[in-house]
Write a protein that holds these residues in place. Sequence first.
Motif, PDB file in Angstrom:
ATOM      1  N   LYS A 121       0.798  -1.225   0.000  1.00 11.81           N
ATOM      2  CA  LYS A 121       0.000   0.000   0.000  1.00 11.81           C
ATOM      3  C   LYS A 121       0.831   1.276   0.000  1.00 11.81           C
ATOM      4  O   LYS A 121       0.396   2.302  -0.510  1.00 11.81           O
ATOM      5  N   ARG A 122       2.008   1.235   0.583  1.00 13.73           N
ATOM      6  CA  ARG A 122       2.737   2.481   0.850  1.00 13.73           C
ATOM      7  C   ARG A 122       3.846   2.754  -0.164  1.00 13.73           C
ATOM      8  O   ARG A 122       4.638   1.879  -0.507  1.00 13.73           O
ATOM      9  N   ILE A 123       3.882   4.016  -0.592  1.00 15.53           N
ATOM     10  CA  ILE A 123       4.958   4.525  -1.432  1.00 15.53           C
ATOM     11  C   ILE A 123       5.737   5.550  -0.616  1.00 15.53           C
ATOM     12  O   ILE A 123       5.151   6.488  -0.050  1.00 15.53           O
ATOM     13  N   LEU A 124       7.038   5.380  -0.533  1.00 13.73           N
ATOM     14  CA  LEU A 124       7.908   6.386   0.083  1.00 13.73           C
ATOM     15  C   LEU A 124       8.405   7.309  -1.020  1.00 13.73           C
ATOM     16  O   LEU A 124       8.678   6.879  -2.134  1.00 13.73           O
ATOM     17  N   PHE A 125       8.517   8.599  -0.716  1.00 16.01           N
ATOM     18  CA  PHE A 125       8.978   9.527  -1.746  1.00 16.01           C
ATOM     19  C   PHE A 125       9.843  10.617  -1.143  1.00 16.01           C
ATOM     20  O   PHE A 125       9.791  10.892   0.058  1.00 16.01           O
ATOM     21  N   GLN A 126      10.645  11.210  -2.011  1.00 11.92           N
ATOM     22  CA  GLN A 126      11.455  12.365  -1.625  1.00 11.92           C
ATOM     23  C   GLN A 126      11.494  13.338  -2.793  1.00 11.92           C
ATOM     24  O   GLN A 126      11.964  13.001  -3.876  1.00 11.92           O
ATOM     25  N   PHE A 127      10.980  14.536  -2.571  1.00 11.51           N
ATOM     26  CA  PHE A 127      10.988  15.550  -3.622  1.00 11.51           C
ATOM     27  C   PHE A 127      12.423  15.913  -3.974  1.00 11.51           C
ATOM     28  O   PHE A 127      13.272  16.104  -3.094  1.00 11.51           O
ATOM     29  N   ASP A 128      12.697  16.020  -5.275  1.00 14.95           N
ATOM     30  CA  ASP A 128      14.069  16.336  -5.674  1.00 14.95           C
ATOM     31  C   ASP A 128      14.167  17.333  -6.824  1.00 14.95           C
ATOM     32  O   ASP A 128      15.241  17.876  -7.091  1.00 14.95           O
ATOM     33  N   ARG A 129      13.054  17.631  -7.513  1.00 18.46           N
ATOM     34  CA  ARG A 129      13.146  18.623  -8.578  1.00 18.46           C
ATOM     35  C   ARG A 129      11.752  19.115  -8.958  1.00 18.46           C
ATOM     36  O   ARG A 129      10.750  18.427  -8.739  1.00 18.46           O
ATOM     37  N   ALA A 130      11.722  20.319  -9.515  1.00 20.93           N
ATOM     38  CA  ALA A 130      10.458  20.910  -9.943  1.00 20.93           C
ATOM     39  C   ALA A 130      10.744  22.018 -10.940  1.00 20.93           C
ATOM     40  O   ALA A 130      11.798  22.664 -10.889  1.00 20.93           O
ATOM     41  N   ALA A 131       9.793  22.245 -11.847  1.00 16.89           N
ATOM     42  CA  ALA A 131       9.988  23.284 -12.861  1.00 16.89           C
ATOM     43  C   ALA A 131       8.652  23.690 -13.469  1.00 16.89           C
ATOM     44  O   ALA A 131       7.708  22.905 -13.521  1.00 16.89           O
ATOM     45  N   PHE A 132       8.597  24.944 -13.907  1.00 16.09           N
ATOM     46  CA  PHE A 132       7.473  25.442 -14.690  1.00 16.09           C
ATOM     47  C   PHE A 132       7.755  25.179 -16.170  1.00 16.09           C
ATOM     48  O   PHE A 132       8.874  25.413 -16.643  1.00 16.09           O
ATOM     49  N   SER A 133       6.751  24.716 -16.888  1.00 10.97           N
ATOM     50  CA  SER A 133       6.853  24.573 -18.343  1.00 10.97           C
ATOM     51  C   SER A 133       5.803  25.483 -18.967  1.00 10.97           C
ATOM     52  O   SER A 133       4.603  25.193 -18.896  1.00 10.97           O
ATOM     53  N   PHE A 134       6.258  26.590 -19.530  1.00  6.22           N
ATOM     54  CA  PHE A 134       5.349  27.554 -20.149  1.00  6.22           C
ATOM     55  C   PHE A 134       5.349  27.368 -21.655  1.00  6.22           C
ATOM     56  O   PHE A 134       6.406  27.187 -22.272  1.00  6.22           O
ATOM     57  N   LYS A 135       4.158  27.421 -22.239  1.00  6.84           N
ATOM     58  CA  LYS A 135       4.038  27.218 -23.678  1.00  6.84           C
ATOM     59  C   LYS A 135       4.759  28.298 -24.480  1.00  6.84           C
ATOM     60  O   LYS A 135       5.189  28.067 -25.613  1.00  6.84           O
ATOM     61  N   PHE A 136       4.894  29.487 -23.884  1.00  4.03           N
ATOM     62  CA  PHE A 136       5.487  30.599 -24.614  1.00  4.03           C
ATOM     63  C   PHE A 136       6.995  30.704 -24.411  1.00  4.03           C
ATOM     64  O   PHE A 136       7.619  31.643 -24.887  1.00  4.03           O
ATOM     65  N   LEU A 137       7.597  29.731 -23.676  1.00  2.27           N
ATOM     66  CA  LEU A 137       9.042  29.720 -23.494  1.00  2.27           C
ATOM     67  C   LEU A 137       9.621  28.405 -24.005  1.00  2.27           C
ATOM     68  O   LEU A 137       9.032  27.343 -23.783  1.00  2.27           O
ATOM     69  N   PRO A 138      10.783  28.448 -24.648  1.00  4.29           N
ATOM     70  CA  PRO A 138      11.382  27.218 -25.180  1.00  4.29           C
ATOM     71  C   PRO A 138      12.166  26.428 -24.133  1.00  4.29           C
ATOM     72  O   PRO A 138      12.779  25.415 -24.453  1.00  4.29           O
ATOM     73  N   PHE A 139      12.151  26.889 -22.876  1.00  7.47           N
ATOM     74  CA  PHE A 139      12.913  26.218 -21.812  1.00  7.47           C
ATOM     75  C   PHE A 139      12.064  26.184 -20.545  1.00  7.47           C
ATOM     76  O   PHE A 139      11.069  26.912 -20.402  1.00  7.47           O
ATOM     77  N   LYS A 140      12.459  25.323 -19.618  1.00  5.13           N
ATOM     78  CA  LYS A 140      11.763  25.210 -18.344  1.00  5.13           C
ATOM     79  C   LYS A 140      12.319  26.209 -17.338  1.00  5.13           C
ATOM     80  O   LYS A 140      13.516  26.517 -17.348  1.00  5.13           O
ATOM     81  N   VAL A 141      11.454  26.689 -16.465  1.00  2.00           N
ATOM     82  CA  VAL A 141      11.859  27.634 -15.422  1.00  2.00           C
ATOM     83  C   VAL A 141      11.905  26.878 -14.095  1.00  2.00           C
ATOM     84  O   VAL A 141      10.881  26.364 -13.642  1.00  2.00           O
ATOM     85  N   PRO A 142      13.073  26.780 -13.456  1.00  5.32           N
ATOM     86  CA  PRO A 142      13.181  26.017 -12.205  1.00  5.32           C
ATOM     87  C   PRO A 142      12.270  26.576 -11.115  1.00  5.32           C
ATOM     88  O   PRO A 142      12.095  27.782 -10.996  1.00  5.32           O
ATOM     89  N   TYR A 143      11.693  25.670 -10.352  1.00  3.26           N
ATOM     90  CA  TYR A 143      10.885  26.068  -9.202  1.00  3.26           C
ATOM     91  C   TYR A 143      11.838  26.318  -8.028  1.00  3.26           C
ATOM     92  O   TYR A 143      12.649  25.460  -7.682  1.00  3.26           O
ATOM     93  N   PRO A 144      11.756  27.481  -7.391  1.00  5.47           N
ATOM     94  CA  PRO A 144      12.793  27.889  -6.428  1.00  5.47           C
ATOM     95  C   PRO A 144      12.645  27.276  -5.041  1.00  5.47           C
ATOM     96  O   PRO A 144      12.390  27.977  -4.052  1.00  5.47           O
ATOM     97  N   VAL A 145      12.803  25.952  -4.951  1.00  4.89           N
ATOM     98  CA  VAL A 145      12.826  25.292  -3.652  1.00  4.89           C
ATOM     99  C   VAL A 145      14.073  24.409  -3.603  1.00  4.89           C
ATOM    100  O   VAL A 145      14.249  23.539  -4.462  1.00  4.89           O
ATOM    101  N   PRO A 146      14.951  24.600  -2.608  1.00  4.77           N
ATOM    102  CA  PRO A 146      16.197  23.812  -2.526  1.00  4.77           C
ATOM    103  C   PRO A 146      15.943  22.443  -1.911  1.00  4.77           C
ATOM    104  O   PRO A 146      16.276  22.186  -0.751  1.00  4.77           O
ATOM    105  N   PHE A 147      15.388  21.524  -2.686  1.00  5.84           N
ATOM    106  CA  PHE A 147      14.999  20.224  -2.138  1.00  5.84           C
ATOM    107  C   PHE A 147      16.169  19.490  -1.484  1.00  5.84           C
ATOM    108  O   PHE A 147      16.000  18.837  -0.451  1.00  5.84           O
TER     109      PHE A 147
END
Length: 404
Positions: free
Chosen positions: A182-208
């Motif tokens: 039943k249980r899943i263990l997890f650890q956040f390690d990365r995040a980013a915004f993907s905007f349709k009007f930009l050709p690159f991802k914008v990092p989400y500012p959390v120092p995981f």
Amino acid sequence: MVVGGAAAARLALVTPPFSGRSTLLQPSTCRVLMPRVQKPRRRRTSLRPISSSLVEEGQQLRFSDPEAALVEALLGIQGRGRTASSGQLQDVELAVQTLESLGGVPDPTSSSLIEGRWQLIFTTRPGTASPIQRTFVGVDIFKIFQEVYLRTDDPRVSNIVKFSDAVGELKVEAAATIKDGKRILFQFDRAAFSFKFLPFKVPYPVPFRLLGDEAKGWLDTTYLSYTGNIRISRGNKGTTFVLQKKIEPRQRLLLAISVRTRVKEMIDELISSNQEEVKPNSEILEGEWQLLWASQSENESWSSVVASGLKGLQIIKKDGMVENQINLLPGLRICANGNLSETSESNLYMVQMNDGVVSFGALKLPLKTEVNFHLELLYIDNKIRITRSNKDVTLVHLRLTRPC
């Protein structure tokens, strides 16, 4: 979003279990229904009681009776639980506990049915989460998803906020490990915004990486349907989540009403998805109905609006009496009274409005609302009613209570 995580991770939904909150849909105590006009042009109707099998995009969405009870309990709750009343939360909790007691798929983390993209339908008390969570989770205009992929070289659980097709999304990812069935263990390690009007991802500012244990959490799957379409999960801080891979036409209609887009399209989809005709009668109309949407209400006087049922609450009684009411301000209420009767055509009713009243505290003033009109019933089940009245106005109601 959907994975219950540590507060410092900011995007893991970790809130307490079911808790009451005042509702936007309040019952009332007045009388009445709609305005006068010619007989509406007819269309083929689709009238049926709640079904555990609904057509979605050409495919059958099948629910067991307990699953259908959960879906029905969630209908009308906006903000994924934000607007839920204590009564609605009790209904959801009962439906959740019933499914959890049944068990669903054994060892869900070992099943391929858990894999894929899940849409968050409900979570307990989303308004108590972090500011970012409150911004996204409690607002229906944003879609919230969770992706679960455990059978890869890089197992992951990801939370996704989809702003719109035109804007893009925010994706917060966590490395995942299966602890048991039943249980899943997890650890956040990365995040980013993907905007349709930009050709690159914008990092989400959390120092995981600097958060350590604060970026860790676990997620239990307490129910997984055998069709792989409904999942109930509980996070490490007590939050309950209800997720679906596909939502049925009624859910899509209520979501469209909430965000005020594509409502007519969703109405047509719901009606066309239920082709089985059921002979209607006045008894299926009985109860308290909250108006959710009307295709027209502007440029009408208040007396016409209340007589036509274009706003507020509507009560239909066993004797055919109809009560419409609009609460304008605290203590200020407009009501209209009338009766509803069947006609020779199975889905067409005659509404006769007789009188009305404006109430302000103990002060009551008569209101002229004498009108007659036909009301065509396009769709009805235990929760949703779609009708068309004069001037081709379409109305969508949510049932609050059914008479005992």
